[in-house]
Design a protein around this motif. Sequence first.
Motif, PDB file in Angstrom:
ATOM      1  N   THR A  63      -2.422  23.375 -30.693  1.00  0.00           N
ATOM      2  CA  THR A  63      -2.898  24.735 -30.436  1.00  0.00           C
ATOM      3  C   THR A  63      -1.865  25.571 -29.694  1.00  0.00           C
ATOM      4  O   THR A  63      -1.617  26.729 -30.032  1.00  0.00           O
ATOM      5  N   LEU A  64      -1.249  24.977 -28.681  1.00  0.00           N
ATOM      6  CA  LEU A  64      -0.281  25.722 -27.856  1.00  0.00           C
ATOM      7  C   LEU A  64       1.140  25.633 -28.398  1.00  0.00           C
ATOM      8  O   LEU A  64       2.042  26.261 -27.846  1.00  0.00           O
ATOM      9  N   GLN A  65       1.333  24.829 -29.462  1.00  0.00           N
ATOM     10  CA  GLN A  65       2.656  24.656 -30.077  1.00  0.00           C
ATOM     11  C   GLN A  65       3.679  24.218 -29.023  1.00  0.00           C
ATOM     12  O   GLN A  65       4.738  24.826 -28.860  1.00  0.00           O
ATOM     13  N   THR A  66       3.344  23.122 -28.353  1.00  0.00           N
ATOM     14  CA  THR A  66       4.167  22.647 -27.241  1.00  0.00           C
ATOM     15  C   THR A  66       5.006  21.427 -27.607  1.00  0.00           C
ATOM     16  O   THR A  66       5.467  20.688 -26.724  1.00  0.00           O
ATOM     17  N   ASP A  67       5.182  21.193 -28.896  1.00  0.00           N
ATOM     18  CA  ASP A  67       6.136  20.171 -29.368  1.00  0.00           C
ATOM     19  C   ASP A  67       5.834  18.780 -28.820  1.00  0.00           C
ATOM     20  O   ASP A  67       6.738  18.006 -28.502  1.00  0.00           O
ATOM     21  N   GLY A  68       4.541  18.465 -28.678  1.00  0.00           N
ATOM     22  CA  GLY A  68       4.148  17.104 -28.312  1.00  0.00           C
ATOM     23  C   GLY A  68       4.255  16.742 -26.854  1.00  0.00           C
ATOM     24  O   GLY A  68       4.085  15.573 -26.492  1.00  0.00           O
ATOM     25  N   ILE A  69       4.486  17.713 -25.968  1.00  0.00           N
ATOM     26  CA  ILE A  69       4.721  17.376 -24.563  1.00  0.00           C
ATOM     27  C   ILE A  69       3.498  16.731 -23.922  1.00  0.00           C
ATOM     28  O   ILE A  69       3.614  15.753 -23.179  1.00  0.00           O
ATOM     29  N   PHE A  70       2.286  17.231 -24.232  1.00  0.00           N
ATOM     30  CA  PHE A  70       1.096  16.691 -23.585  1.00  0.00           C
ATOM     31  C   PHE A  70       0.714  15.330 -24.167  1.00  0.00           C
ATOM     32  O   PHE A  70       0.223  14.459 -23.445  1.00  0.00           O
ATOM     33  N   GLU A  71       0.963  15.141 -25.442  1.00  0.00           N
ATOM     34  CA  GLU A  71       0.752  13.810 -26.009  1.00  0.00           C
ATOM     35  C   GLU A  71       1.692  12.797 -25.359  1.00  0.00           C
ATOM     36  O   GLU A  71       1.282  11.686 -24.997  1.00  0.00           O
ATOM     37  N   ARG A  72       2.964  13.165 -25.189  1.00  0.00           N
ATOM     38  CA  ARG A  72       3.925  12.237 -24.597  1.00  0.00           C
ATOM     39  C   ARG A  72       3.552  11.900 -23.152  1.00  0.00           C
ATOM     40  O   ARG A  72       3.620  10.747 -22.724  1.00  0.00           O
ATOM     41  N   LEU A  73       3.166  12.932 -22.392  1.00  0.00           N
ATOM     42  CA  LEU A  73       2.740  12.683 -21.018  1.00  0.00           C
ATOM     43  C   LEU A  73       1.549  11.738 -20.988  1.00  0.00           C
ATOM     44  O   LEU A  73       1.509  10.786 -20.195  1.00  0.00           O
ATOM     45  N   CYS A  74       0.588  11.988 -21.859  1.00  0.00           N
ATOM     46  CA  CYS A  74      -0.612  11.176 -21.894  1.00  0.00           C
ATOM     47  C   CYS A  74      -0.272   9.728 -22.248  1.00  0.00           C
ATOM     48  O   CYS A  74      -0.756   8.783 -21.608  1.00  0.00           O
ATOM     49  N   ARG A  75       0.538   9.544 -23.263  1.00  0.00           N
ATOM     50  CA  ARG A  75       0.912   8.187 -23.669  1.00  0.00           C
ATOM     51  C   ARG A  75       1.638   7.462 -22.542  1.00  0.00           C
ATOM     52  O   ARG A  75       1.397   6.277 -22.285  1.00  0.00           O
ATOM     53  N   LYS A  76       2.545   8.155 -21.879  1.00  0.00           N
ATOM     54  CA  LYS A  76       3.307   7.519 -20.809  1.00  0.00           C
ATOM     55  C   LYS A  76       2.398   7.114 -19.654  1.00  0.00           C
ATOM     56  O   LYS A  76       2.516   6.016 -19.100  1.00  0.00           O
TER      57      LYS A  76
END
Length: 277
Positions: A63-76
């Motif tokens: 939605t925010l077009q943030t290039d996966g940053i929140f997914e990466r943070l979550c996974r880490k």
Amino acid sequence: MANGSRQAAWEFFGTELKRRREEAGFTQVELGARVFVSGGYIGQFEQAIRKPQLDVAQRIDDTLQTDGIFERLCRKLINDRRYADYFAEVVELERLATKVCEFAPTLVPGLLQTAAYAQSVTVAANPFVTDEYVAEKVTARLERASILRDATRPEYWVVLHENTLRMPVGSRAAMAEQLEHIALLMRERHAVVAVLPYSEGAHPSMGGMLALMDFDDAPPIAYTETSFSGTLVDDPAVVKRAQRAYDLLRVAALSPEASLALVESAAEDFRRCASTT
């Protein structure tokens, strides 16, 4: 100070989410509707009260077009077991930082380590683990170090105590290779490295390793580590004290030019010892 290092990283997640949401022009309710949660949930994510599921983080990125940053943070933060629990979030924050400053009192920092050095450190701390475990840890450490060669790499400043140059880790040849690697990064201007010599005696931050991270649109964070634990600190007053301690370390350290000469000299000493054994 946040309640635990992992909590501090979730608070960074929330701060970054709020910034990106406001830049995109969404209210909490509007973003929530697009990612199938309530606006109240978005507010709780931003305050680090509630932690999002991975699929919600992925929808936020879309939605925010943030290039996966929140997914990466979550996974880490949730799933990455290549790092100790107290350190996993630091790895992701390094990728977001615009500037990283470290003080290493005994061991070469992970971002500067070669494969052979990282292997020796891992085995020394875990003498009964499998080769697969060691290989996984070394690979993870080298992946971290790749940020120093990225186009968007952070400024990287390091103060190394002379201990890190003199204490052999692994073979003499491996130690020479490690110090030559540091010298190369210095000459290529991927890192600014200063050595704190033995002659300086007592110094600030004698308790252990210290790192400071700056970000474009979030407050600075300090990270301290001892043998078996690490702590992320975001309390402004404590971070300010840590920054002052680091400033004192840099003042006491040798100049980058003198530091490079000392690193190269120590590498030559180890190389010479390796050739005679």
